[in-house]
Design a protein around this motif. Structure first.
Motif, PDB file in Angstrom:
ATOM      1  N   MET A   1       5.063  -0.079   0.309  1.00 42.76           N
ATOM      2  CA  MET A   1       4.152  -1.200   0.544  1.00 42.76           C
ATOM      3  C   MET A   1       4.687  -2.038   1.694  1.00 42.76           C
ATOM      4  O   MET A   1       5.889  -2.028   1.986  1.00 42.76           O
ATOM      5  CB  MET A   1       4.026  -2.065  -0.707  1.00 42.76           C
ATOM      6  CG  MET A   1       5.297  -2.825  -1.070  1.00 42.76           C
ATOM      7  SD  MET A   1       5.086  -3.995  -2.416  1.00 42.76           S
ATOM      8  CE  MET A   1       6.730  -4.708  -2.493  1.00 42.76           C
ATOM      9  N   LYS A   2       3.784  -2.798   2.319  1.00 42.70           N
ATOM     10  CA  LYS A   2       4.192  -3.734   3.365  1.00 42.70           C
ATOM     11  C   LYS A   2       4.591  -5.070   2.721  1.00 42.70           C
ATOM     12  O   LYS A   2       3.984  -5.500   1.733  1.00 42.70           O
ATOM     13  CB  LYS A   2       3.053  -3.952   4.344  1.00 42.70           C
ATOM     14  CG  LYS A   2       3.427  -4.815   5.548  1.00 42.70           C
ATOM     15  CD  LYS A   2       2.217  -5.125   6.422  1.00 42.70           C
ATOM     16  CE  LYS A   2       1.725  -3.893   7.144  1.00 42.70           C
ATOM     17  NZ  LYS A   2       0.633  -4.223   8.098  1.00 42.70           N
ATOM     18  N   GLU A  17       8.228  -2.179   5.719  1.00 44.73           N
ATOM     19  CA  GLU A  17       7.938  -1.421   4.511  1.00 44.73           C
ATOM     20  C   GLU A  17       9.037  -1.671   3.470  1.00 44.73           C
ATOM     21  O   GLU A  17      10.224  -1.676   3.794  1.00 44.73           O
ATOM     22  CB  GLU A  17       7.852   0.071   4.819  1.00 44.73           C
ATOM     23  CG  GLU A  17       6.602   0.462   5.595  1.00 44.73           C
ATOM     24  CD  GLU A  17       5.317   0.217   4.799  1.00 44.73           C
ATOM     25  OE1 GLU A  17       5.284   0.598   3.606  1.00 44.73           O
ATOM     26  OE2 GLU A  17       4.367  -0.355   5.374  1.00 44.73           O
ATOM     27  N   ASP A  20       7.782   0.144  -3.446  1.00 40.54           N
ATOM     28  CA  ASP A  20       6.794  -0.335  -4.409  1.00 40.54           C
ATOM     29  C   ASP A  20       7.507  -0.792  -5.680  1.00 40.54           C
ATOM     30  O   ASP A  20       8.497  -0.182  -6.109  1.00 40.54           O
ATOM     31  CB  ASP A  20       5.804   0.768  -4.777  1.00 40.54           C
ATOM     32  CG  ASP A  20       4.873   1.139  -3.627  1.00 40.54           C
ATOM     33  OD1 ASP A  20       4.871   0.412  -2.617  1.00 40.54           O
ATOM     34  OD2 ASP A  20       4.153   2.149  -3.760  1.00 40.54           O
ATOM     35  N   ASP A  31      -1.796  -6.027  -7.480  1.00 40.92           N
ATOM     36  CA  ASP A  31      -2.108  -5.955  -6.052  1.00 40.92           C
ATOM     37  C   ASP A  31      -2.413  -7.369  -5.575  1.00 40.92           C
ATOM     38  O   ASP A  31      -3.359  -8.009  -6.067  1.00 40.92           O
ATOM     39  CB  ASP A  31      -3.321  -5.058  -5.810  1.00 40.92           C
ATOM     40  CG  ASP A  31      -3.010  -3.585  -6.035  1.00 40.92           C
ATOM     41  OD1 ASP A  31      -1.891  -3.154  -5.693  1.00 40.92           O
ATOM     42  OD2 ASP A  31      -3.889  -2.864  -6.544  1.00 40.92           O
ATOM     43  N   GLU A 126       2.195  -6.570  -0.549  1.00 39.41           N
ATOM     44  CA  GLU A 126       0.959  -5.960  -1.023  1.00 39.41           C
ATOM     45  C   GLU A 126       0.926  -5.825  -2.545  1.00 39.41           C
ATOM     46  O   GLU A 126      -0.154  -5.792  -3.145  1.00 39.41           O
ATOM     47  CB  GLU A 126       0.771  -4.594  -0.365  1.00 39.41           C
ATOM     48  CG  GLU A 126       0.506  -4.694   1.137  1.00 39.41           C
ATOM     49  CD  GLU A 126       0.375  -3.345   1.808  1.00 39.41           C
ATOM     50  OE1 GLU A 126      -0.444  -3.221   2.741  1.00 39.41           O
ATOM     51  OE2 GLU A 126       1.106  -2.404   1.420  1.00 39.41           O
ATOM     52  N   GLN A 127       2.105  -5.758  -3.162  1.00 33.97           N
ATOM     53  CA  GLN A 127       2.184  -5.667  -4.616  1.00 33.97           C
ATOM     54  C   GLN A 127       3.319  -6.553  -5.114  1.00 33.97           C
ATOM     55  O   GLN A 127       4.263  -6.844  -4.375  1.00 33.97           O
ATOM     56  CB  GLN A 127       2.450  -4.228  -5.076  1.00 33.97           C
ATOM     57  CG  GLN A 127       1.405  -3.204  -4.704  1.00 33.97           C
ATOM     58  CD  GLN A 127       1.855  -1.802  -5.093  1.00 33.97           C
ATOM     59  OE1 GLN A 127       2.538  -1.593  -6.107  1.00 33.97           O
ATOM     60  NE2 GLN A 127       1.479  -0.819  -4.289  1.00 33.97           N
TER      61      GLN A 127
END
Length: 359
Positions: A1-2, A17, A20, A31, A126-127
């Motif tokens: 994820m970013k 990056e 996750d 999310d 992002e998460q």
């Protein structure tokens, strides 16, 4: 994820990056759709605020998102639910006096730091992984509305203060710091909870007039002069009757004389809530007369944040139409421009203004 990563104090966020998050029992993966950028985040990232952060870390206190995955102990949440992620993480092994960390922001104390080391990363990604009990269902919302729902993070703070003070409908409230970001939120929350009148002292005529424009004649503005005795009497005169509750939410930079003037307007048997920053940046602490507190039976509540059920209760006030998120003007940035968002938040931290990152 970013993600946006803070690697060292004084350096810009690195957009890169990251791994996750991995789901565990008692946890939910969300999310992130929108997350608030605090007006003082630049001071946190520079190290000026001396917040306890074990670097490197993905910052960001809470946010709005959709459930990606749930653990086996979640019985009401479903994948895809719109939720508010409460950043106030509490240890689970001492209900009476839990350690508390603000996920993605600070962890004061050794116990809180242990919490941060597990619930390490915040919402500038992002998460994010969140304790199950910190994920609060919003009901159905449109994706574009997630930006304004980030205002919950601001509104919850004074709401926690008023819950501690057991604010009742029909009471008169004074908000010390009413022209600030959290103070203006306190005005709106008090009115949503049924306050008959909110006394709003401050030095900014424009903001005071705007509070009256937004909320009507239940708001009683008071222009402060800087003279403690004079200001105290002006605040008392502005109220239609005795002041039942005073909420102080002044920043660290404010003189203790200003804070004391407001606190000592409260009636006998009244309640005072301290949520501000007096003494946090050094200097003199707040002095209140012992005989005044004792003889007038004044209740003083020190409050940091809010109880675990506060977010769900505040969401209900919004859903009922009693608390209007539409008061907030929001500016959104994507995750690639997180550093620009932090700078924008610092320059635009006034009442009813939001800076938001949408990962």
């Amino acid at each position: 994820m970013k993600a946006a990563v803070l690697k060292s104090f004084g350096s810009p966020l690195a957009i890169e990056e990251a791994a996750d998050p991995v789901l565990g029992t008692g946890e939910v993966i969300v999310d992130v759709i929108a997350t608030r950028v605090l007006s003082y985040m630049n001071e946190v990232f520079s190290g000026a605020r001396n917040y306890a952060l074990d670097l490197p870390i993905i910052p960001g206190p809470g946010g709005i998102g959709r459930v990606r995955a749930i653990g086996p102990d979640a019985t009401k949440l479903s994948v895809g639910d719109w939720v508010f992620c409460d950043p106030t993480v509490r240890s689970r092994d001492d209900a009476a006096a839990p350690d508390i960390a603000l996920q993605g922001l600070t962890a004061p104390g050794a116990g809180a730091m242990r919490l941060q080391q597990h619930f390490r990363h915040g919402s500038f990604a992002e998460q994010m992984r969140v304790p199950t009990e910190n994920v609060k269902r919003l009901g159905t919302i449109a994706s574009e509305d997630a930006t304004r729902w980030c205002a919950l993070g601001t509104l919850l703070v004074p709401y926690g203060g008023f819950l501690a003070a057991s604010l009742q409908p029909g009471e008169t409230v004074l908000v010390s710091g009413a022209t600030g970001n959290f103070g203006s939120a306190a005005v709106s929350v008090a009115l949503a909870m049924g306050a008959a009148c909110v006394v709003a002292p401050g030095r900014n005529d424009k903001i005071l007039a705007d509070l009256v424009r937004r909320f009507g004649d239940r708001v009683k503005p008071v222009k402060l002069s800087g003279n403690e005795d004079h200001d105290r009497e002006s605040m008392k005169r502005a109220a239609p009757g005795p002041i039942d509750c005073v909420l102080d939410i002044m920043p660290p930079s404010v003189s203790t004389n200003v804070v004391r003037a407001a606190i000592m307007t409260v009636r006998p048997n009244g309640r005072v809530v301290l949520m501000g920053g007096v003494g946090m940046a050094g200097g003199a602490g707040l002095e209140l007369p012992y005989p005044w507190i004792m003889r007038n039976c004044i209740s003083i509540h020190g409050v940091w944040m809010y109880p675990p059920d506060a977010a769900s209760r505040l969401i209900a006030l919004v859903r009922a139409g009693l608390l209007r998120l539409e008061e907030y003007e929001a500016t959104a940035f994507d995750l690639d421009h997180a550093n620009e968002a932090v700078a924008h938040a610092a320059a635009n931290g006034g009442p009813f203004k939001l800076t938001v990152i949408r990962p």
